[in-house]
Design a protein around this motif. Structure first.
Motif, PDB file in Angstrom:
ATOM      1  N   LEU A 514      14.155   7.341   4.060  1.00 20.64           N
ATOM      2  CA  LEU A 514      14.261   6.159   4.926  1.00 20.64           C
ATOM      3  C   LEU A 514      12.955   5.781   5.612  1.00 20.64           C
ATOM      4  CD1 LEU A 514      17.715   6.647   6.741  1.00 20.64           C
ATOM      5  CD2 LEU A 514      17.218   5.134   4.815  1.00 20.64           C
ATOM      6  N   GLU A 515      11.953   6.655   5.584  1.00 25.58           N
ATOM      7  CA  GLU A 515      10.755   6.434   6.390  1.00 25.58           C
ATOM      8  C   GLU A 515      10.063   5.114   6.053  1.00 25.58           C
ATOM      9  OE1 GLU A 515       7.109   9.308   7.911  1.00 25.58           O
ATOM     10  OE2 GLU A 515       7.746   9.395   5.814  1.00 25.58           O
ATOM     11  N   GLN A 516      10.073   4.722   4.787  1.00 27.72           N
ATOM     12  CA  GLN A 516       9.361   3.511   4.388  1.00 27.72           C
ATOM     13  C   GLN A 516       9.961   2.252   4.997  1.00 27.72           C
ATOM     14  OE1 GLN A 516       9.896   2.317   0.230  1.00 27.72           O
ATOM     15  NE2 GLN A 516      11.555   3.827   0.044  1.00 27.72           N
ATOM     16  N   HIS A 517      11.232   2.325   5.430  1.00 30.92           N
ATOM     17  CA  HIS A 517      11.897   1.144   5.971  1.00 30.92           C
ATOM     18  C   HIS A 517      11.668   0.966   7.472  1.00 30.92           C
ATOM     19  CE1 HIS A 517      13.897   0.645   2.167  1.00 30.92           C
ATOM     20  NE2 HIS A 517      14.456   1.830   2.236  1.00 30.92           N
ATOM     21  N   PHE A 518      11.102   1.978   8.130  1.00 30.05           N
ATOM     22  CA  PHE A 518      10.904   1.926   9.571  1.00 30.05           C
ATOM     23  C   PHE A 518       9.449   1.564   9.858  1.00 30.05           C
ATOM     24  CE2 PHE A 518      14.829   4.145   9.196  1.00 30.05           C
ATOM     25  CZ  PHE A 518      15.530   3.894  10.368  1.00 30.05           C
ATOM     26  N   HIS A 519       9.253   0.371  10.402  1.00 27.37           N
ATOM     27  CA  HIS A 519       7.897  -0.135  10.600  1.00 27.37           C
ATOM     28  C   HIS A 519       7.338   0.404  11.919  1.00 27.37           C
ATOM     29  CE1 HIS A 519       8.931  -3.797   7.844  1.00 27.37           C
ATOM     30  NE2 HIS A 519       8.886  -2.635   7.204  1.00 27.37           N
ATOM     31  N   ALA A 520       6.447   1.368  11.816  1.00 27.43           N
ATOM     32  CA  ALA A 520       5.900   2.049  12.985  1.00 27.43           C
ATOM     33  C   ALA A 520       4.381   2.070  12.883  1.00 27.43           C
ATOM     34  CB  ALA A 520       6.468   3.466  13.070  1.00 27.43           C
ATOM     35  N   GLY A 521       3.736   2.618  13.915  1.00 26.87           N
ATOM     36  CA  GLY A 521       2.293   2.767  13.903  1.00 26.87           C
ATOM     37  C   GLY A 521       1.565   1.582  14.509  1.00 26.87           C
ATOM     38  N   SER A 522       0.330   1.374  14.061  1.00 24.05           N
ATOM     39  CA  SER A 522      -0.565   0.385  14.659  1.00 24.05           C
ATOM     40  C   SER A 522      -0.018  -1.041  14.544  1.00 24.05           C
ATOM     41  CB  SER A 522      -1.941   0.455  13.995  1.00 24.05           C
ATOM     42  OG  SER A 522      -2.785  -0.573  14.474  1.00 24.05           O
ATOM     43  N   LEU A 523      -0.332  -1.854  15.538  1.00 21.71           N
ATOM     44  CA  LEU A 523       0.051  -3.265  15.554  1.00 21.71           C
ATOM     45  C   LEU A 523      -1.114  -4.166  15.149  1.00 21.71           C
ATOM     46  CD1 LEU A 523       2.002  -3.318  18.948  1.00 21.71           C
ATOM     47  CD2 LEU A 523       2.937  -2.959  16.658  1.00 21.71           C
ATOM     48  N   ASP A 524      -2.233  -3.584  14.752  1.00 23.81           N
ATOM     49  CA  ASP A 524      -3.416  -4.352  14.351  1.00 23.81           C
ATOM     50  C   ASP A 524      -3.298  -4.828  12.907  1.00 23.81           C
ATOM     51  OD1 ASP A 524      -5.214  -4.552  16.527  1.00 23.81           O
ATOM     52  OD2 ASP A 524      -5.823  -2.464  16.260  1.00 23.81           O
ATOM     53  N   PHE A 525      -3.669  -6.093  12.662  1.00 23.17           N
ATOM     54  CA  PHE A 525      -3.778  -6.582  11.290  1.00 23.17           C
ATOM     55  C   PHE A 525      -5.014  -5.980  10.627  1.00 23.17           C
ATOM     56  CE2 PHE A 525      -1.131  -9.978  13.050  1.00 23.17           C
ATOM     57  CZ  PHE A 525      -0.185 -10.110  12.040  1.00 23.17           C
ATOM     58  N   PRO A 526      -4.972  -5.778   9.306  1.00 21.33           N
ATOM     59  CA  PRO A 526      -6.159  -5.274   8.607  1.00 21.33           C
ATOM     60  C   PRO A 526      -7.327  -6.238   8.787  1.00 21.33           C
ATOM     61  CG  PRO A 526      -4.217  -5.194   7.186  1.00 21.33           C
ATOM     62  CD  PRO A 526      -3.829  -5.969   8.401  1.00 21.33           C
ATOM     63  N   PRO A 527      -8.513  -5.727   9.010  1.00 17.37           N
ATOM     64  CA  PRO A 527      -9.657  -6.620   9.247  1.00 17.37           C
ATOM     65  C   PRO A 527      -9.956  -7.542   8.074  1.00 17.37           C
ATOM     66  CG  PRO A 527     -10.374  -4.333   8.994  1.00 17.37           C
ATOM     67  CD  PRO A 527      -8.889  -4.317   9.123  1.00 17.37           C
ATOM     68  N   GLY A 528      -9.693  -7.074   6.844  1.00 14.01           N
ATOM     69  CA  GLY A 528      -9.941  -7.935   5.695  1.00 14.01           C
ATOM     70  C   GLY A 528      -9.047  -9.158   5.691  1.00 14.01           C
ATOM     71  N   LEU A 529      -7.787  -8.995   6.073  1.00  5.89           N
ATOM     72  CA  LEU A 529      -6.867 -10.124   6.147  1.00  5.89           C
ATOM     73  C   LEU A 529      -7.338 -11.122   7.195  1.00  5.89           C
ATOM     74  CD1 LEU A 529      -4.156 -11.572   5.563  1.00  5.89           C
ATOM     75  CD2 LEU A 529      -3.132 -10.094   7.309  1.00  5.89           C
ATOM     76  N   VAL A 530      -7.728 -10.629   8.360  1.00  2.28           N
ATOM     77  CA  VAL A 530      -8.186 -11.514   9.424  1.00  2.28           C
ATOM     78  C   VAL A 530      -9.426 -12.288   8.974  1.00  2.28           C
ATOM     79  CG1 VAL A 530      -9.118 -11.602  11.768  1.00  2.28           C
ATOM     80  CG2 VAL A 530      -7.210 -10.058  11.228  1.00  2.28           C
ATOM     81  N   SER A 531     -10.346 -11.601   8.315  1.00  2.00           N
ATOM     82  CA  SER A 531     -11.565 -12.267   7.847  1.00  2.00           C
ATOM     83  C   SER A 531     -11.244 -13.342   6.818  1.00  2.00           C
ATOM     84  CB  SER A 531     -12.518 -11.223   7.257  1.00  2.00           C
ATOM     85  OG  SER A 531     -13.676 -11.839   6.743  1.00  2.00           O
ATOM     86  N   ARG A 532     -10.357 -13.036   5.897  1.00  2.00           N
ATOM     87  CA  ARG A 532     -10.000 -14.027   4.868  1.00  2.00           C
ATOM     88  C   ARG A 532      -9.347 -15.255   5.482  1.00  2.00           C
ATOM     89  NH1 ARG A 532      -5.817 -15.614   1.920  1.00  2.00           N
ATOM     90  NH2 ARG A 532      -4.381 -14.058   2.760  1.00  2.00           N
ATOM     91  N   LEU A 533      -8.441 -15.050   6.439  1.00  2.00           N
ATOM     92  CA  LEU A 533      -7.769 -16.188   7.063  1.00  2.00           C
ATOM     93  C   LEU A 533      -8.751 -17.013   7.903  1.00  2.00           C
ATOM     94  CD1 LEU A 533      -4.349 -14.610   8.158  1.00  2.00           C
ATOM     95  CD2 LEU A 533      -4.797 -16.131   6.214  1.00  2.00           C
ATOM     96  N   ARG A 534      -9.713 -16.359   8.540  1.00  2.00           N
ATOM     97  CA  ARG A 534     -10.711 -17.103   9.316  1.00  2.00           C
ATOM     98  C   ARG A 534     -11.520 -18.011   8.395  1.00  2.00           C
ATOM     99  NH1 ARG A 534     -12.989 -13.114  11.468  1.00  2.00           N
ATOM    100  NH2 ARG A 534     -11.954 -13.157  13.520  1.00  2.00           N
ATOM    101  N   THR A 535     -11.863 -17.497   7.227  1.00  2.00           N
ATOM    102  CA  THR A 535     -12.589 -18.319   6.251  1.00  2.00           C
ATOM    103  C   THR A 535     -11.710 -19.455   5.758  1.00  2.00           C
ATOM    104  OG1 THR A 535     -13.898 -16.408   5.545  1.00  2.00           O
ATOM    105  CG2 THR A 535     -13.770 -18.274   4.027  1.00  2.00           C
ATOM    106  N   LEU A 536     -10.417 -19.176   5.523  1.00  2.00           N
ATOM    107  CA  LEU A 536      -9.488 -20.214   5.079  1.00  2.00           C
ATOM    108  C   LEU A 536      -9.366 -21.314   6.126  1.00  2.00           C
ATOM    109  CD1 LEU A 536      -7.438 -21.042   2.859  1.00  2.00           C
ATOM    110  CD2 LEU A 536      -5.721 -19.697   4.095  1.00  2.00           C
ATOM    111  N   ALA A 537      -9.399 -20.930   7.392  1.00  2.00           N
ATOM    112  CA  ALA A 537      -9.259 -21.915   8.471  1.00  2.00           C
ATOM    113  C   ALA A 537     -10.431 -22.883   8.523  1.00  2.00           C
ATOM    114  CB  ALA A 537      -9.108 -21.197   9.810  1.00  2.00           C
ATOM    115  N   GLU A 538     -11.551 -22.524   7.917  1.00  2.00           N
ATOM    116  CA  GLU A 538     -12.690 -23.441   7.850  1.00  2.00           C
ATOM    117  C   GLU A 538     -12.462 -24.547   6.823  1.00  2.00           C
ATOM    118  OE1 GLU A 538     -15.940 -20.873   6.999  1.00  2.00           O
ATOM    119  OE2 GLU A 538     -15.913 -19.898   8.976  1.00  2.00           O
ATOM    120  N   LYS A 539     -11.476 -24.360   5.942  1.00  2.00           N
ATOM    121  CA  LYS A 539     -11.180 -25.329   4.887  1.00  2.00           C
ATOM    122  C   LYS A 539      -9.987 -26.219   5.204  1.00  2.00           C
ATOM    123  CE  LYS A 539     -12.771 -21.993   1.406  1.00  2.00           C
ATOM    124  NZ  LYS A 539     -12.381 -21.214   0.186  1.00  2.00           N
TER     125      LYS A 539
END
Length: 649
Positions: A514-539
């Motif tokens: 069951l462990e995979q179904h319980f969303h625990a741990g850090s609340l931070d988004f991966p830095p790569g995702l944030v960087s990609r979306l920031r670049t997308l927002a320029e378009k």
């Protein structure tokens, strides 16, 4: 009534009572006499007392277990071990005399009703024909986790409970509960293993979506409406009996880890807020909740009435169950333990150790004895009836102790009318479950629960509500859902706006069952995702939705999103209805959104709103203009009805 729903032959057939006035009754023990427990004119209390005195030790033991059951194909009984259930249906029902089952996957309504009737017909073959109580975890929203809840499937689909709380309407919560009750009873489900009234005070805790949020006063208010919708003023033939959980409040988990797992066993109160977490349970007890479930958690550093509380899981804890719940709060309903406190849970090649926190060194019989001595009536997730029978025969538990729990459990069955008619109508089930009206109401509630966090913060592009028929770039959204709203384009540079759906981040784990179904741990988004979306927002201007099954660190996204929204169980189409203003979003945050993980780590798990300088505080949410046209306003109107318990929208 279809042929398959008629009372089955011996026992349980309606017959004339030759010793009385010829009145028809269900002859559950097949002796041709209307015994007191078979007499519908007597009170549930009188009938339960009569039946307890007639039961064998084995029958009493069977009452005290409540485990998973699975259905066979096309509404048949499953006569082999299932994916999670350990034994064939006839083994647990006829061999072990068990008659409380938590059903997992269900087919279409007609099949589900057919299975329920087959199960009740089999139960009629037991010595006293005790009907089955079919229970379920929540199954009207979006989260699919066999340890917590199921997606709606054939039932109407609504926001998660925390999304209902985001709307902030007590009437909506009662309306949802009334509709869910009708759908449950239509297929024979008569017990709800919910509501969850834990407070969402630890931002990392994985079970916040099933709660009403961080506020104790609001949670206490909403649980009353929820119980009214499911149970009514008192339990009766149209009711669903509720199990309010997780006593005395499962939210303040150390580091936000969940007590399903060994690393999450500790429940802590550094802010001294134990009573605040207890308040919703006081409200549920006053509203006559049918049952209460203690959590797995092990209290650390807690005192009650000046005495340290034993550091063992709440299900083993006599100070919590007997002294506090029974004696101090005056609760005399059923206490159902959470799942697998006695034995390890082994599914395939994965193991989840028994949640025997603080008593790991005890044997299975010793754990069972401690649970009984704590004051629990029923063992969740177990079918080891032989252990309980052995404790009685060895003189370690008196049979009168079993009588006490059997009385409580049978009383609920009599109150629900199961002894008089446990069968359901397949045709009615097909017309009630997931009908168009209920689905419309669920869809409207989803759109209403959308919570607008920022709007118009980008230097370019549209703000909400969106208008016209824009060219839209999508990520995380089914392109088919955009039909009628705009045109899907594959290149963000060709788009007028982008709609991006993300999930609140979590640490992916898959070691324990069951462990995979319980969303625990850090609340931070991966830095790569944030960087990609920031670049997308320029378009292209970004409208970003984050599915908040728990908070997320939204600080980096808020800096470049044209609009930022949070959702708590919302379909793509319901989200678009809200973004385009066809159904106005009304959501307000049911928990705060922290500014950083440093702030989360420094906060106290039992204190609501305790992160420093939150990005968005509890209760935050922006309103949008009303729908612009009569047509869009009409699309947002739900039909109201009155059901048999009198709930209205």
């Amino acid at each position: 009534m279809t042929a398959s729903t008629q009372n089955q032959a011996r026992p349980g057939t309606s017959v004339a009572d030759g010793n009385a006035d010829g009145k028809a009754f269900r002859d559950l023990n097949g002796n041709g006499i209307m015994d007191p427990f078979e007499n519908p004119d007597l009170s549930p209390q009188e009938r339960a007392a009569d039946l307890v005195a007639r039961l064998s030790l084995e029958e009493k033991a069977g009452l005290m277990f409540h485990t998973v059951i699975e259905t066979g194909p096309d509404g048949t009984l499953l006569e082999q071990p299932g994916n999670i259930s350990k034994s064939p249906t006839s083994t647990v029902l006829l061999g072990k005399f068990m008659n409380h089952f938590n059903v997992h996957a269900l087919g279409p309504a007609r099949e589900a009703a057919r299975w329920s009737n087959a199960l009740q017909a089999l139960a009629a073959q037991t010595p006293h024909g005790i009907p089955v109580t079919i229970s379920t975890d929540p199954r009207h929203a979006f989260i699919e986790n066999s340890g917590v809840s199921f997606t709606a499937a054939h039932f109407s689909q609504w926001p998660e409970p925390i999304g209902l709380a985001a709307v902030g309407s007590a009437d909506l919560i009662r309306r949802f509960a009334g509709i869910a009750r009708q759908e449950y009873t239509a297929v024979g489900i008569r017990a709800a293993l919910h509501p969850t009234v834990d407070l969402a005070t630890e931002p990392r805790w994985c079970r916040q979506a099933g709660t009403f949020g961080q506020d104790s006063e609001l949670s206490s208010k909403y649980v009353v409406e929820y119980l009214q919708g499911f149970q009514g003023a008192e339990l009766g033939p149209d009711s669903v009996a509720c199990t309010t959980k997780h006593f005395p409040g499962g939210g303040p988990q150390r580091d936000g880890e969940d007590a399903h797992f060994p690393y999450g066993r500790e429940q802590v109160y550094p802010g001294g807020r134990f009573d605040e977490h207890l308040a919703p349970f006081r409200a549920a007890i006053a509203e006559n909740t049918s049952a209460i479930m203690p959590y797995y958690g092990m209290p650390v550093g807690v005192e009650l009435d000046g005495e340290p509380v034993e550091e063992v899981g709440f299900g083993y804890n006599k100070q919590i169950i007997t002294n506090l719940l029974r004696d101090k709060l005056g609760y005399d309903g059923v206490v159902l333990s959470d799942w697998e406190l006695v034995n390890d849970n082994i599914v395939g090649d994965q193991v989840l150790p028994a949640r025997a926190w603080g008593v790991e060194q005890l044997t299975a019989p010793e754990r069972m004895l401690k649970i009984l001595n704590a004051g629990v009536d029923q063992f969740g997730g177990e079918e080891c009836t032989e252990l309980l029978i052995g404790l009685v025969r060895d003189g370690l538990v008196s049979e009168s102790r079993l009588d006490e729990s059997a009385r409580r459990l049978l009383l609920v069955k009599f109150q629900l009318g199961l002894f008089d008619n446990p069968f359901v109508d397949e045709d009615a089930a097909a017309s009630i479950v997931g009908n168009a009206e209920f689905r419309r109401e669920g869809h409207r509630a989803q759109s209403r629960s959308v919570t607008v966090l920022t709007n118009g913060t980008s230097d370019v592009g549209p703000s909400l509500p969106l208008s016209g028929s824009p060219a839209v770039y999508l990520e995380g959204v089914d392109p088919l859902s955009l039909d009628g709203f705009g045109t899907v384009v594959p290149d963000p540079e060709e788009a007028d706006v982008a709609v991006i759906r993300l999930h609140s981040p979590w640490d992916h784990r898959d070691d324990l069952f069951l462990e995979q179904h319980f969303h625990a741990g850090s609340l931070d988004f991966p830095p790569g995702l944030v960087s990609r979306l920031r670049t997308l927002a320029e378009k292209v201007p970004l409208i970003i939705d984050v599915r908040l099954d728990r908070p997320a660190i939204l600080t980096p996204l808020a800096g470049f999103a044209a609009a930022l929204v949070g959702t708590f169980g919302v379909s793509d189409t319901a989200l678009l209805d809200a973004l385009f203003g066809r159904i106005g979003p009304e959501g307000r945050l049911p928990f705060e959104i922290p500014r950083s993980m440093d702030a989360v780590r420094a906060s106290r798990p039992d204190v609501p709103g305790d992160t420093a300088d939150p990005l968005f505080p509890f209760g935050h949410g922006l309103s949008l203009p009303e729908p612009a046209t009569a047509a869009s306003a009409a699309s947002a109107t739900a039909t109201s009805t009155t059901d048999t318990l009198g709930q209205t929208p």
